[in-house]
Every structure is written in structure tokens, then in C-alpha cells.
Design an enzyme around this catalytic site. Structure first.
Site, PDB file in Angstrom:
ATOM      1  N   HIS A 128       0.827  -1.205   0.000  1.00 36.49           N
ATOM      2  CA  HIS A 128       0.000   0.000   0.000  1.00 36.49           C
ATOM      3  C   HIS A 128       0.857   1.248   0.000  1.00 36.49           C
ATOM      4  O   HIS A 128       0.513   2.252  -0.594  1.00 36.49           O
ATOM      5  CB  HIS A 128      -0.939   0.004   1.210  1.00 36.49           C
ATOM      6  CG  HIS A 128      -2.100  -0.909   1.030  1.00 36.49           C
ATOM      7  ND1 HIS A 128      -3.065  -0.677   0.082  1.00 36.49           N
ATOM      8  CD2 HIS A 128      -2.441  -2.043   1.641  1.00 36.49           C
ATOM      9  CE1 HIS A 128      -3.953  -1.636   0.140  1.00 36.49           C
ATOM     10  NE2 HIS A 128      -3.605  -2.484   1.068  1.00 36.49           N
ATOM     11  N   ARG A 172      -9.374  -5.014 -16.850  1.00 39.27           N
ATOM     12  CA  ARG A 172      -8.984  -6.420 -17.083  1.00 39.27           C
ATOM     13  C   ARG A 172      -9.454  -7.249 -15.878  1.00 39.27           C
ATOM     14  O   ARG A 172      -8.762  -7.372 -14.882  1.00 39.27           O
ATOM     15  CB  ARG A 172      -7.474  -6.522 -17.235  1.00 39.27           C
ATOM     16  CG  ARG A 172      -6.921  -5.897 -18.522  1.00 39.27           C
ATOM     17  CD  ARG A 172      -5.404  -6.008 -18.565  1.00 39.27           C
ATOM     18  NE  ARG A 172      -4.861  -5.823 -19.901  1.00 39.27           N
ATOM     19  CZ  ARG A 172      -4.361  -4.674 -20.354  1.00 39.27           C
ATOM     20  NH1 ARG A 172      -4.345  -3.609 -19.599  1.00 39.27           N
ATOM     21  NH2 ARG A 172      -3.868  -4.596 -21.584  1.00 39.27           N
ATOM     22  N   GLU A 199      -9.138  -8.255 -31.695  1.00 39.52           N
ATOM     23  CA  GLU A 199      -7.720  -8.520 -31.452  1.00 39.52           C
ATOM     24  C   GLU A 199      -7.224  -9.724 -32.232  1.00 39.52           C
ATOM     25  O   GLU A 199      -6.121 -10.199 -32.022  1.00 39.52           O
ATOM     26  CB  GLU A 199      -7.415  -8.632 -29.948  1.00 39.52           C
ATOM     27  CG  GLU A 199      -8.345  -9.491 -29.164  1.00 39.52           C
ATOM     28  CD  GLU A 199      -8.082  -9.448 -27.650  1.00 39.52           C
ATOM     29  OE1 GLU A 199      -7.106  -8.830 -27.207  1.00 39.52           O
ATOM     30  OE2 GLU A 199      -8.868 -10.062 -26.927  1.00 39.52           O
ATOM     31  N   ASP A 220      -2.646  -7.845 -28.930  1.00 38.48           N
ATOM     32  CA  ASP A 220      -2.843  -9.152 -29.557  1.00 38.48           C
ATOM     33  C   ASP A 220      -3.021  -9.038 -31.067  1.00 38.48           C
ATOM     34  O   ASP A 220      -2.535  -9.886 -31.812  1.00 38.48           O
ATOM     35  CB  ASP A 220      -4.053  -9.872 -28.932  1.00 38.48           C
ATOM     36  CG  ASP A 220      -3.671 -10.559 -27.636  1.00 38.48           C
ATOM     37  OD1 ASP A 220      -2.585 -11.168 -27.600  1.00 38.48           O
ATOM     38  OD2 ASP A 220      -4.433 -10.467 -26.660  1.00 38.48           O
ATOM     39  N   ARG A 278       4.157 -11.837 -28.608  1.00 40.01           N
ATOM     40  CA  ARG A 278       4.356 -10.608 -27.828  1.00 40.01           C
ATOM     41  C   ARG A 278       5.220 -10.824 -26.595  1.00 40.01           C
ATOM     42  O   ARG A 278       5.675  -9.886 -25.959  1.00 40.01           O
ATOM     43  CB  ARG A 278       2.997  -9.971 -27.450  1.00 40.01           C
ATOM     44  CG  ARG A 278       2.169 -10.756 -26.492  1.00 40.01           C
ATOM     45  CD  ARG A 278       0.743 -10.241 -26.410  1.00 40.01           C
ATOM     46  NE  ARG A 278       0.503  -9.374 -25.269  1.00 40.01           N
ATOM     47  CZ  ARG A 278      -0.706  -8.985 -24.846  1.00 40.01           C
ATOM     48  NH1 ARG A 278      -1.793  -9.374 -25.500  1.00 40.01           N
ATOM     49  NH2 ARG A 278      -0.848  -8.221 -23.820  1.00 40.01           N
ATOM     50  N   CYS A 285      -7.904  -0.053 -27.131  1.00 41.01           N
ATOM     51  CA  CYS A 285      -7.472  -0.155 -25.734  1.00 41.01           C
ATOM     52  C   CYS A 285      -6.122  -0.829 -25.590  1.00 41.01           C
ATOM     53  O   CYS A 285      -5.622  -0.988 -24.483  1.00 41.01           O
ATOM     54  CB  CYS A 285      -8.522  -0.864 -24.893  1.00 41.01           C
ATOM     55  SG  CYS A 285      -8.761  -2.577 -25.373  1.00 41.01           S
TER      56      CYS A 285
HETATM   57  C1  PEP Z   1      -4.747  -6.225 -26.238  1.00 37.02           C
HETATM   58  O1  PEP Z   1      -4.559  -7.375 -26.625  1.00 37.02           O
HETATM   59  O2  PEP Z   1      -4.378  -5.210 -26.860  1.00 37.02           O
HETATM   60  C2  PEP Z   1      -5.413  -6.006 -24.944  1.00 37.02           C
HETATM   61  C3  PEP Z   1      -5.796  -4.807 -24.573  1.00 37.02           C
HETATM   62  O3  PEP Z   1      -5.587  -7.066 -24.128  1.00 37.02           O
HETATM   63  P1  PEP Z   1      -4.403  -7.724 -23.268  1.00 37.02           P
HETATM   64  O4  PEP Z   1      -3.184  -6.851 -23.384  1.00 37.02           O
HETATM   65  O5  PEP Z   1      -4.902  -7.821 -21.874  1.00 37.02           O
HETATM   66  O6  PEP Z   1      -4.225  -9.041 -23.933  1.00 37.02           O
HETATM   67 MG    MG Z   2      -5.529  -9.053 -25.666  1.00 39.21          MG
END
Ligand code: PEP
Ligand code: MG
Length: 550
Positions: free
Chosen positions: A188, A296, A431, A455, A465, A502
């Protein structure tokens, strides 16, 4: 000059004098007493005073670091009221005929040991909270007001570790930086330092503390985690320049708070924030995000040692929605598998986990897990403006199954007389290249798309990745990726849906104009990047060339 290295938990630079934070001496003596009732009354009075101090700390933290971070003091108030804890103190006083301070200290040891031996990391960290509240009780029994830790001029506070209450009690305007010998980046205290915008380096090691003295000079680099004790002129000049550049940048960005995300030619977009935990909401509010574009939700599963119950999930989603006071909150359903493994799911080891049994594939084949999450989400939907989105979509039939399940869950709730909102927007993540290519078929089925570029890039360019060795082959601006986003944007708009991004690429301001020209309606980024993206939006002029926006 000596350099120490720890973990930077808030990126900023400070140069100044050190003040070694001295903990109050809470060592207590065992004293034999005869009037146990009077001793128990002393505990009750001390407890009342401690509660008042914690309420004051809660209010201070609420003003300075937001509700989520202030909650720790709520938890302390609850702990102070814990029946087992109080019974233990009273039993020790009565059975051993000892003073209150001693009974509290023994209870603190027993409870802290119990928490430390638990498997769950969260529960282990509660040991520090038990010590914190017990020290406060002891200070009050001794007539010392522990919540008023004052400081001299602006200083770099060095300590072994700081308890949350100590961190918040320090006058924020007098602290240049925090340096601690110990501490974890998820404690914290680290979270509070981050949200107080104070440069902080933790875990520099015990040796540092044995060497530093009050008044020593230090330069703290919260970006790199480096602490220079008695820095030479060259280091000071370099860090001073870094500090100034960083401050100038942050000052400029702060001026954008409260301003609209609007281009020079008047196009408005949403700049939202991504979070992985309820604890990140303070940062979302501090950076003035217009909403949450990606929550998430898998953090709830990753943090647990068993499937989180409907009630646990409902409470977490409700807290996020309530904290955002009516602003949009998009919660992504469970996205585990691949790099996010949870033991209790019992997933098989796979040859190519990123292409394997993950995300929506798990939800659709283990509907009992999915239903629990959907019920929790719909139940929470009455507490704000909820959007639900689904990860790793590749086919129309997946979306059909999802929509059918959502319908069933809503009917079930209705049958049970449980309220849910009728205006929950449903969206899917784009994605996979498949989803982008058939986005003309998917768009009529949903309210929005959210492009997960992390993704989408890996699947489009066949670049894992997780593998740093192939980063040079992973061109995040690759034309194939941009074309897939453009296709998705066109198809979304043709069908009355909106589209956001996102993935991490949303924060790449060299692409902001490109995204706006594509017609992207929302960019959702880490809280710390919200103002940077706002700035990029505000200097974009879409009138100079043909705009793709519908
Ligand atoms: C993505 O794949 O861009 C995404 C936002 O999801 P994550 O990074 O949690 O796989
Ligand atoms: Mg993703």
C-alpha cells in the site's frame, strides 16, 4: 558519492537533504496490575482515540490520493473493531493481570504471525497493518499522538519501510522523495507514494540505512530506481536537468486537466483509462480520464486461490462503478490462458498457448464460470454506466452464443427479482485478424468494438508478444495492422456501433492523428498517459486533409 539501486515506484527526480525517518519506540514493558477492569477501560479509551485519528487520516488520504487508496484506513478501523483481536487483548489482561500495552503488543505479535504464515500474499501483507494499528493503540495508551508525524523543510525521507499511515501522515508538501530499504512494489505504501506523485525508490537494501544520516545530500531517480548518496556535481547537474525536463512536461500536462479531448477542428473523442485492479481508480481520477475503457477483470481470478464467487465479483465491479460516479466503465470478461495462467483452472500445458485454449474459448466451454461473471456484472450494472466486452473473438457464432447467454442471465435475474440495468452496452474486442476481416458481420451484433492492438499485432505479424528477441520484426505501425483497424472502424460506423482502441498502441501519440482520421471514437490508455493523449488530440487538425470520420 555512492550509488544504491532499488525499484523506482514513481517516476520523478528529487535532489535534497535526507531525513531519516525514526519510528516511534513502541517497546513495552510487562507490568503486573490488579484492577483489570480499569485496564480494559484504558484500552477502550485508546481505541476510541485511535478510531478518531484513523477517520481523520481517511479524510486526508481521500483528499490527497482518492477513495481507493484511502480505504486502507477504513480497513484499519475495521481491524481495530475485530472481535477476535479485542477479545485477545481483554483475555490477556484478565488472565495474566498485565497492563494494556503489554496485552496489545502480545496480541499484535500473535495476529501478525498468523497473517504472515498464510499462503495468500494479500493476507501476508495484512501483518504490517496489524502492527500499524497495534502501535497506534500503544501510542494512545502512552498518551503519544502517533498520527502527527511532522517534518522539517522539504526533505528526502529515508526509512526501513513506511507503514501506510506513516506515509499519509507525512506532510506531502514537505516530502521531496521516499527511499526505503525494504518494501514491495505492491505494498500500500508504494501505491500511495505513486498516487501522491512523490518520487519513490524502494528496496535499496539495509546497508543504505546503516550509512545515511540526517542532513546528508541525496539525488533520487524514481525512473531508474537509483539513489546517489552525497552526489558529485556532474551527477547533480545531470539529474537536475532531468528533474526540470520532467517537471516542465508534467506541469504542461496538468494544465490539460478538466479540458476537453477535442481536435483543433472540433472533433471530440473519449480518452479513457485502462485498469487491472480496483486499486488503480485513484490514478484514473487523478489523471482526469473520461471513463474506464478496459478493466482487465482477470485480476480477480489471478489474485485468488479459487474461483472468485459471484458475490466477490459483484462487490469489485460495484466499487469500480460507484467510484467512477456515472462515467462509463467497460469491464472485459475473463481473459486467461496464454501468459495469464491460474493454477486452479487446471489448464493443460499447450504447445502454442497464445493460439490455444484461452479467454472466450474457456468461457464458452465452461459456461458455469462465465455465467457467474455475467450475473455479477449485470447485478453491478445498476450502480453506474456499465459496458461489457468480450476478448479474443474470431467468429460470428461466438458472439451469438455470448448474446444468448447474456439474455439467459438477464431472464434468470428478472425471475429472481434481482435488478439490472437495461442500458448495458455490449462490445467485442478486435484482437484477431479474423474479427477485423469479418467486422462487417460482427458490427450489427454489438454496440461497440474495442481494438486490442497488443494481440492484434501479434496475430497479424505472427510475432509472439512475449518474445523480446523478435521485437525488431514486430513493426507496431505495420500497414496490415492499420488497415485492419481502418476496416473495423468503417464497419463499426456503417452499422451504428462505436469503436475504441485499448491496446498499448492507443498511447502512441505519433499515431493519434492517424487513429482520429480513421474515425476512432475512444482511446483507452494507462492512467499516466491520459493527459499526454489529450494533448496530442488537442493539437491534431483533421480539417487540413480529407477526414475519414463518419
Ligand atoms: C490487447 O490485446 O491489446 C489487450 C488490450 O488485451 P491484453 O493486453 O490484456 O491481452
Ligand atoms: Mg488481448
Amino acid at each position: 558519492m555512492v550509488k544504491y539501486t532499488g525499484k523506482g515506484v514513481y517516476g520523478a527526480v528529487a535532489i535534497g537533504k535526507i531525513s531519516v525517518f525514526k519510528k516511534q519506540d513502541f517497546s513495552v514493558k510487562r507490568v503486573h496490575i490488579t484492577d483489570t477492569e480499569a485496564e480494559i477501560n484504558r484500552v477502550k479509551t485508546a481505541k476510541k482515540a485511535a478510531e478518531e485519528q484513523l477517520h481523520a487520516l481517511y479524510e486526508k488520504a481521500l483528499r490527497e490520493v482518492g477513495e481507493t487508496n484511502a480505504r486502507i484506513f477504513d480497513i484499519h478501523i475495521m481491524m481495530l473493531d475485530d472481535e477476535d483481536y479485542n477479545e485477545s487483548v481483554e483475555n490477556i489482561i484478565e488472565s495474566q493481570q498485565v497492563n494494556a500495552e503489554y496485552a496489545v503488543a502480545v496480541t499484535a505479535d500473535n495476529f501478525a504471525e498468523m497473517f504472515s504464515s498464510m499462503d495468500d500474499a494479500y493476507m501476508q501483507e495484512r501483518a504490517a497493518d496489524i502492527r500499524d494499528i497495534s502501535n497506534r493503540l500503544i501510542a494512545n495508551l502512552a498518551g503519544v499522538v502517533s498520527s502527527e508525524i511532522s517534518s522539517e523543510d522539504k526533505m528526502i525521507v529515508c526509512a526501513d519501510d513506511l507503514a501506510p499511515s506513516e506515509t499519509v501522515s507525512l506532510d506531502k508538501d514537505k516530502v521531496l522523495a521516499f527511499v526505503t530499504a525494504n518494501g514491495s512494489s505492491n505494498s500500500h505504501t508504494a501505491i500511495l507514494a505513486r498516487n501522491m506523485n512523490i518520487p519513490a525508490v524502494i528496496g535499496v537494501g539495509g546497508e543504505f540505512l546503516s550509512v545515511v544520516k540526517d542532513g546528508d545530500e541525496a539525488a533520487v531517480d524514481g525512473f531508474t530506481g537509483e539513489v546517489f548518496l552525497n552526489p558529485d556535481e556532474k551527477t547533480k547537474t545531470a539529474l537536475e536537468a532531468k528533474r526540470k525536463a520532467d517537471e516542465d512536461k508534467k506541469r504542461l500536462l496538468q494544465e490539460l486537466k478538466g479540458k476537453e479531448n477535442i481536435t483543433l477542428d472540433g472533433t471530440r473523442i473519449n480518452v479513457f483509462a485502462n485498469i487491472g485492479s480496483v486499486d488503480n481508480i485513484g490514478a484514473v481520477l487523478m489523471n482526469d480520464a473520461g471513463g474506464i475503457g478496459l478493466f482487465r477483470s482477470e485480476f480477480l481470478y489471478l489474485e485468488n486461490s479459487d474461483y472468485p464467487t459471484e458475490e466477490q465479483q459483484f462487490n469489485a465491479y460495484k466499487r469500480v462503478l460507484e467510484s467512477m460516479s456515472g462515467k462509463k466503465v467497460i469491464i472485459r470478461t475473463l481473459d486467461i490462458g496464454a501468459d495469464k495462467q491460474v493454477d486452479y483452472f487446471g489448464l493443460k500445458k499447450e504447445e502454442n498457448p497464445a493460439l490455444g485454449y484461452r479467454a472466450i474459448r474457456i468461457c464458452l466451454t465452461r459456461p458455469e464460470i462465465f455465467r457467474t461473471q455475467l450475473r455479477a456484472l449485470y447485478r453491478a450494472s445498476v450502480y453506474g454506466d456499465l459496458g461489457i466486452m468480450f476478448p479474443m473473438i474470431t467468429a460470428v457464432n461466438e458472439v451469438e452464443q455470448i448474446l444468448a447467454l447474456c439474455g439467459e442471465v438477464k431472464n434468470e435475474l428478472k425471475g429472481q427479482g434481482i435488478a439490472y440495468s437495461d442500458s448495458v452496452e455490449l462490445g467485442i474486442m478486435i484482437e484477431t485478424p479474423a474479427a477485423a476481416i469479418i467486422s462487417d458481420k460482427l458490427a450489427p451484433m454489438v454496440d461497440f468494438f474495442s481494438v486490442g492492438t497488443n494481440d492484434l499485432i501479434q496475430y497479424t505479424l505472427a510475432c509472439d508478444r512475449q518474445n523480446p528477441d523478435i521485437e525488431d520484426f514486430c513493426d507496431t505501425h505495420h500497414e496490415a495492422v492499420l488497415r485492419l483497424i481502418q476496416t473495423s472502424a468503417d464497419n463499426a460506423h456503417k452499422n451504428g456501433a462505436w469503436i475504441g482502441i485499448c491496446g498499448e498502441l492507443a498511447a502512441d501519440t505519433s499515431l493519434t492523428e492517424t487513429f482520429l482520421r480513421m474515425g476512432i471514437d475512444e482511446l483507452s490508455v494507462s492512467p499516466a498517459y491520459v493527459l499526454k493523449v489529450r494533448e496530442a488530440v488537442r493539437r491534431t487538425d483533421l480539417s487540413s486533409r480529407h477526414s475519414c470520420r463518419k
